[in-house]
Scaffold this motif. Sequence first.
Motif, short mmCIF file in Angstrom:
data_model
loop_
_atom_site.label_atom_id
_atom_site.label_comp_id
_atom_site.label_asym_id
_atom_site.label_seq_id
_atom_site.Cartn_x
_atom_site.Cartn_y
_atom_site.Cartn_z
N LYS A 9 0.84 -1.20 0.00
CA LYS A 9 0.00 0.00 0.00
C LYS A 9 0.88 1.26 0.00
O LYS A 9 0.61 2.22 -0.73
N GLN A 10 1.91 1.25 0.81
CA GLN A 10 2.82 2.40 0.87
C GLN A 10 3.52 2.62 -0.47
O GLN A 10 3.64 3.76 -0.94
N VAL A 11 3.96 1.54 -1.09
CA VAL A 11 4.65 1.64 -2.39
C VAL A 11 3.68 2.11 -3.46
O VAL A 11 4.04 2.89 -4.35
N SER A 12 2.42 1.68 -3.38
CA SER A 12 1.40 2.13 -4.33
C SER A 12 1.23 3.66 -4.25
O SER A 12 1.15 4.34 -5.27
N PHE A 13 1.21 4.19 -3.04
CA PHE A 13 1.12 5.64 -2.84
C PHE A 13 2.36 6.33 -3.41
O PHE A 13 2.25 7.36 -4.09
N ILE A 14 3.53 5.77 -3.16
CA ILE A 14 4.78 6.35 -3.66
C ILE A 14 4.78 6.40 -5.18
O ILE A 14 5.20 7.40 -5.77
N HIS A 15 4.26 5.36 -5.82
CA HIS A 15 4.14 5.37 -7.29
C HIS A 15 3.18 6.47 -7.74
O HIS A 15 3.48 7.20 -8.69
N GLU A 16 2.04 6.57 -7.06
CA GLU A 16 1.01 7.53 -7.47
C GLU A 16 1.50 8.97 -7.40
O GLU A 16 1.24 9.77 -8.29
N ILE A 17 2.22 9.31 -6.32
CA ILE A 17 2.62 10.72 -6.16
C ILE A 17 3.73 11.13 -7.12
O ILE A 17 4.02 12.32 -7.25
N ASP A 18 4.31 10.18 -7.84
CA ASP A 18 5.28 10.55 -8.88
C ASP A 18 4.63 11.48 -9.91
O ASP A 18 5.31 12.28 -10.55
N LYS A 19 3.32 11.37 -10.05
CA LYS A 19 2.58 12.20 -11.02
C LYS A 19 2.67 13.69 -10.70
O LYS A 19 2.46 14.53 -11.58
N VAL A 20 2.97 14.02 -9.44
CA VAL A 20 3.11 15.43 -9.05
C VAL A 20 4.20 16.12 -9.86
O VAL A 20 4.14 17.32 -10.13
N LYS A 21 5.19 15.34 -10.29
CA LYS A 21 6.31 15.90 -11.06
C LYS A 21 5.89 16.39 -12.44
O LYS A 21 6.61 17.15 -13.08
N GLU A 102 -8.92 12.07 -0.45
CA GLU A 102 -9.40 10.79 0.06
C GLU A 102 -8.93 9.63 -0.83
O GLU A 102 -8.55 8.57 -0.31
N ARG A 103 -8.93 9.83 -2.15
CA ARG A 103 -8.49 8.76 -3.04
C ARG A 103 -6.98 8.52 -2.93
O ARG A 103 -6.53 7.38 -2.75
N ILE A 104 -6.21 9.59 -3.03
CA ILE A 104 -4.75 9.45 -3.10
C ILE A 104 -4.16 9.02 -1.75
O ILE A 104 -3.41 8.05 -1.69
N PHE A 105 -4.52 9.73 -0.68
CA PHE A 105 -4.00 9.32 0.63
C PHE A 105 -4.63 8.00 1.07
O PHE A 105 -4.04 7.26 1.85
N GLY A 106 -5.81 7.70 0.51
CA GLY A 106 -6.48 6.43 0.80
C GLY A 106 -5.73 5.21 0.27
O GLY A 106 -6.05 4.07 0.63
N LEU A 107 -4.73 5.44 -0.58
CA LEU A 107 -3.89 4.33 -1.05
C LEU A 107 -3.00 3.81 0.08
O LEU A 107 -2.54 2.67 0.05
N LEU A 108 -2.74 4.66 1.07
CA LEU A 108 -1.88 4.30 2.21
C LEU A 108 -2.62 3.37 3.18
O LEU A 108 -3.85 3.33 3.18
N PRO A 109 -1.88 2.69 4.03
CA PRO A 109 -2.53 1.96 5.13
C PRO A 109 -3.38 2.92 5.95
O PRO A 109 -3.07 4.12 6.04
N ASP A 110 -4.45 2.41 6.55
CA ASP A 110 -5.47 3.26 7.19
C ASP A 110 -4.92 4.34 8.11
O ASP A 110 -5.33 5.49 8.01
N GLU A 111 -4.03 3.99 9.02
CA GLU A 111 -3.53 4.98 9.99
C GLU A 111 -2.78 6.12 9.30
O GLU A 111 -2.96 7.28 9.63
N GLN A 112 -1.94 5.76 8.33
CA GLN A 112 -1.21 6.81 7.59
C GLN A 112 -2.18 7.62 6.73
O GLN A 112 -2.04 8.84 6.63
N ALA A 113 -3.15 6.97 6.14
CA ALA A 113 -4.14 7.69 5.33
C ALA A 113 -4.85 8.74 6.17
O ALA A 113 -4.97 9.91 5.76
N LYS A 114 -5.29 8.35 7.37
CA LYS A 114 -5.98 9.30 8.26
C LYS A 114 -5.06 10.45 8.64
O LYS A 114 -5.48 11.61 8.67
N GLU A 115 -3.81 10.14 8.95
CA GLU A 115 -2.85 11.17 9.35
C GLU A 115 -2.64 12.19 8.24
O GLU A 115 -2.71 13.41 8.47
#
Length: 198
Positions: A9-21, A102-115
């Motif tokens: 889940k964490q790696v999925s988020f890391i892949h997704e945020i590459d789009k910010v570039k 909610e979608r993007i941070f929701g890729l993270l594990p629940d606790e990190q997503a909420k944070e």
Amino acid sequence: MTEYEHLLKQVSFIHEIDKVKYILRKTKLFNSDRNENDAEHSWHLAIMALILAEHANEPVDILKVVKMLLIHDVVEIDAGDIFLYDAVLNHTNTLAEQKAAERIFGLLPDEQAKEYIAIWEEFEASETPEAKFARAMDRLEPLLQNISNNGGTWKEFNVSYEQVIGKKSVIKNGSETLWKFAEKLINESVEKGILNKG
């Protein structure tokens, strides 16, 4: 959830945020004709916060400020970048941005997503000392860029002194010192003819 699924889940988020570039902003790099991307913008703001933290109106949790600045534009992966001086679209928190968070941070594990959703929402609300100071960084950097580019987007989009003062005065909520500095630069820009008054 297994440790491996947690990591995936964490790696999925890391892949997704590459789009910010790939999200280009209207402002250009210092002394340049190349548009800045959101990742460069966020990195620059985080460094600015570390360097300028002593000028915050109130003591701030600098790690939280840095987190805010590194993630504040992640929602633009879905919602797109809205120019600060756009006369049609409002540059404030929108339903599209909330859904994106909610979608993007929701890729993270629940606790990190909420944070991270909570940190993003805190930045958007701009009520805590950390959010106010982070917002000051977000408004100061493009000001410095436009001055370095002889008016930059101010000239390109016919932005007036009144509009700049109206949008940039938010800086004072996070740092009176930096606002005085910014106001001086804005007034000097009018004198130099790179920002139109009225």
